[in-house]
Design a protein around this motif. Structure first.
Motif, PDB file in Angstrom:
ATOM      1  N   GLU A  25       0.991  -1.130  -0.270  1.00  0.00           N
ATOM      2  CA  GLU A  25       0.163   0.016   0.051  1.00  0.00           C
ATOM      3  C   GLU A  25       0.727   1.327   0.067  1.00  0.00           C
ATOM      4  OE1 GLU A  25      -3.555   1.915   2.732  1.00  0.00           O
ATOM      5  OE2 GLU A  25      -2.930  -0.144   2.941  1.00  0.00           O
ATOM      6  N   THR A  26       1.859   1.250   0.691  1.00  0.00           N
ATOM      7  CA  THR A  26       2.695   2.433   0.746  1.00  0.00           C
ATOM      8  C   THR A  26       3.505   2.670  -0.452  1.00  0.00           C
ATOM      9  OG1 THR A  26       3.060   1.981   3.184  1.00  0.00           O
ATOM     10  CG2 THR A  26       4.843   3.385   2.083  1.00  0.00           C
ATOM     11  N   ALA A  27       4.245   1.483  -1.220  1.00  0.00           N
ATOM     12  CA  ALA A  27       4.795   1.713  -2.278  1.00  0.00           C
ATOM     13  C   ALA A  27       4.081   1.865  -3.389  1.00  0.00           C
ATOM     14  CB  ALA A  27       5.653   0.204  -2.362  1.00  0.00           C
ATOM     15  N   ASP A  33       5.332   5.297 -10.826  1.00  0.00           N
ATOM     16  CA  ASP A  33       6.207   4.410 -11.458  1.00  0.00           C
ATOM     17  C   ASP A  33       6.018   2.837 -11.022  1.00  0.00           C
ATOM     18  OD1 ASP A  33       7.158   4.492  -8.962  1.00  0.00           O
ATOM     19  OD2 ASP A  33       9.022   5.106  -9.443  1.00  0.00           O
ATOM     20  N   GLU A  34       5.104   2.479 -10.123  1.00  0.00           N
ATOM     21  CA  GLU A  34       4.829   1.341  -9.724  1.00  0.00           C
ATOM     22  C   GLU A  34       3.318   0.765  -9.852  1.00  0.00           C
ATOM     23  OE1 GLU A  34       6.635  -0.861  -6.235  1.00  0.00           O
ATOM     24  OE2 GLU A  34       7.887   0.887  -5.987  1.00  0.00           O
ATOM     25  N   LYS A  35       2.930  -0.315 -10.267  1.00  0.00           N
ATOM     26  CA  LYS A  35       1.607  -0.731 -10.505  1.00  0.00           C
ATOM     27  C   LYS A  35       1.052  -1.447  -9.079  1.00  0.00           C
ATOM     28  CE  LYS A  35       1.428  -1.166 -15.500  1.00  0.00           C
ATOM     29  NZ  LYS A  35       1.167  -1.936 -16.555  1.00  0.00           N
ATOM     30  N   ALA A  85       0.226  -9.498  -2.782  1.00  0.00           N
ATOM     31  CA  ALA A  85      -0.654  -8.388  -3.481  1.00  0.00           C
ATOM     32  C   ALA A  85      -0.814  -7.413  -2.366  1.00  0.00           C
ATOM     33  CB  ALA A  85      -1.806  -8.938  -3.601  1.00  0.00           C
ATOM     34  N   ASP A  86      -1.359  -6.211  -3.131  1.00  0.00           N
ATOM     35  CA  ASP A  86      -1.407  -4.773  -2.325  1.00  0.00           C
ATOM     36  C   ASP A  86      -2.969  -4.852  -2.161  1.00  0.00           C
ATOM     37  OD1 ASP A  86       1.054  -3.641  -2.762  1.00  0.00           O
ATOM     38  OD2 ASP A  86       0.485  -3.264  -4.743  1.00  0.00           O
ATOM     39  N   ILE A  87      -3.852  -5.612  -2.857  1.00  0.00           N
ATOM     40  CA  ILE A  87      -5.200  -5.694  -2.275  1.00  0.00           C
ATOM     41  C   ILE A  87      -5.873  -6.780  -3.158  1.00  0.00           C
ATOM     42  CG2 ILE A  87      -5.897  -4.298  -4.631  1.00  0.00           C
ATOM     43  CD1 ILE A  87      -8.160  -2.938  -3.039  1.00  0.00           C
ATOM     44  N   ASP A 160      -5.971   3.788  -3.552  1.00  0.00           N
ATOM     45  CA  ASP A 160      -4.920   4.646  -4.512  1.00  0.00           C
ATOM     46  C   ASP A 160      -5.841   5.869  -4.804  1.00  0.00           C
ATOM     47  OD1 ASP A 160      -3.169   5.779  -6.210  1.00  0.00           O
ATOM     48  OD2 ASP A 160      -3.794   4.572  -7.598  1.00  0.00           O
ATOM     49  N   PRO A 161      -6.151   6.908  -3.666  1.00  0.00           N
ATOM     50  CA  PRO A 161      -6.896   7.899  -4.083  1.00  0.00           C
ATOM     51  C   PRO A 161      -6.258   8.881  -5.058  1.00  0.00           C
ATOM     52  CG  PRO A 161      -5.893   8.190  -1.600  1.00  0.00           C
ATOM     53  CD  PRO A 161      -5.630   6.977  -2.270  1.00  0.00           C
ATOM     54  N   ASP A 162      -4.979   9.055  -5.147  1.00  0.00           N
ATOM     55  CA  ASP A 162      -4.366   9.729  -6.113  1.00  0.00           C
ATOM     56  C   ASP A 162      -4.922   9.631  -7.563  1.00  0.00           C
ATOM     57  OD1 ASP A 162      -3.018  10.780  -4.137  1.00  0.00           O
ATOM     58  OD2 ASP A 162      -0.940  10.158  -4.555  1.00  0.00           O
ATOM     59  N   ASN A 163      -5.438   8.189  -7.878  1.00  0.00           N
ATOM     60  CA  ASN A 163      -5.771   7.972  -9.154  1.00  0.00           C
ATOM     61  C   ASN A 163      -7.305   7.769  -9.137  1.00  0.00           C
ATOM     62  OD1 ASN A 163      -3.263   7.977 -10.791  1.00  0.00           O
ATOM     63  ND2 ASN A 163      -2.764   6.439  -9.772  1.00  0.00           N
TER      64      ASN A 163
END
Length: 311
Positions: A25-27, A33-35, A85-87, A160-163
């Motif tokens: 989640e942090t990365a 640059d990271e999916k 996985a992140d999610i 990922d609120p930025d997107n």
């Protein structure tokens, strides 16, 4: 000694960097640059995640073509995929019944969503043999499946609120495609006379489909392929085929043909010829990089196959 001193001096920074990239989640959240690493169980959910996540996600689905999620047991590589996985998105409603303990563990470590359990309970169909269990095959009603699509979108936005803007736009565009698919399906089904809208399959995975498009649905096995079928079940279905002069039954890509072939042979012994109307995708989609390897392509294939056989 100088080298030892430098290593000791850098150790705290190296450790900090490792911690920063080890947490998905942090990365990934807000990173360009990271999916985001998304893990799903069935490919239907993986297809949602890819459509909503777009360029921001890397999606891995544990269950490929021909896989029966009712019987699926996670292997070591699956545990690794889920851990990295992140999610995580899975269907829920006991579809992946062999993996419940794994999801409970993962839920304490990272965002883990049972997307079908976002559907209002009053819209779900209960198992006729156990009212406390709901039919998990919700992807066969497009309007119900849109709840799952929204749950995936909400999960990605929260992580990922930025997107958020991209996810919202992708959701809007994908929902329009689903609405178009719904219109196509309803128009296509009208080619079948109402009295011929009887869908006979290996297991009872098409209840929501039947409700949405006016089909009477009959399955040799129950909601889960874990349920056994016996001679009485075969006889019951054969009697129905003969008495109502039903000419076609359907096999499923994720279920052995043996069960439905027993029904065909039973009808033949009674002097009633029944054809295999085609193969339907029920619990699994088609191979990746094919039209049937997408949710929309799978649904279109099923509609076309059923209509061509029964009209």
């Amino acid at each position: 000694m100088k080298k030892v001193f430098l290593i000791m001096l850098m150790a705290p920074f190296l450790l900090l960097a490792a911690c920063g990239t080890g947490n998905g989640e942090t990365a990934n959240s807000g990173s360009n640059d990271e999916k985001i690493k998304v893990a799903t169980t069935i490919a239907q959910i993986g297809d949602i995640a890819q459509n909503i996540g777009g360029e921001h996600v890397e999606v891995t689905s544990l269950m490929g073509p021909g896989t029966d999620p009712h019987l699926y047991k996670a292997v070591q590589s699956d545990i690794k995929t889920l851990s990295n996985a992140d999610i995580i998105f899975y269907n829920g409603l006991h579809l992946e019944g062999q993996m419940n303990e794994i999801f409970e563990k993962m839920r304490s470590e990272k965002p883990t969503y049972a997307v079908a359990e976002n559907i209002p309970e009053e819209k779900l169909a209960a198992d006729p043999t156990n009212p406390e269990i709901f039919d998990p095959h919700v992807w066969f009603d497009i309007k119900l499946w849109e709840y799952a699509v929204e749950e995936v979108k909400n999960g990605l936005v929260e992580l990922d609120p930025d997107n958020k803007e991209d996810y919202e736009q992708n959701f809007k565009e994908y929902k329009q495609k689903l609405d178009d698919l719904q219109a196509y399906a309803k128009e296509k089904v009208n080619e079948i006379p109402k009295e011929s809208r009887v869908l006979v399959t290996a297991h009872d995975a098409f209840h929501y489909f039947g409700e949405a498009y006016g089909f009477e649905v009959m399955g040799l096995q129950g909601l889960s392929t874990e349920s056994e079928y016996g001679l009485n079940d075969v006889k019951r279905l054969v009697d129905t085929l003969v008495d109502r002069n039903i000419k076609a039954v359907f096999i499923e890509s994720s279920v052995s043909e043996r069960s439905i072939n027993a029904v065909v042979e039973g009808a033949k012994e009674r002097g009633h010829n029944v054809e295999i109307g085609g193969e339907l995708y029920s619990d699994a989609m088609g191979p990746a990089d094919t039209e049937e390897g997408t949710y929309i392509g799978m649904f279109r294939h099923n509609i076309n196959t059923i209509v061509d056989s029964l009209k």
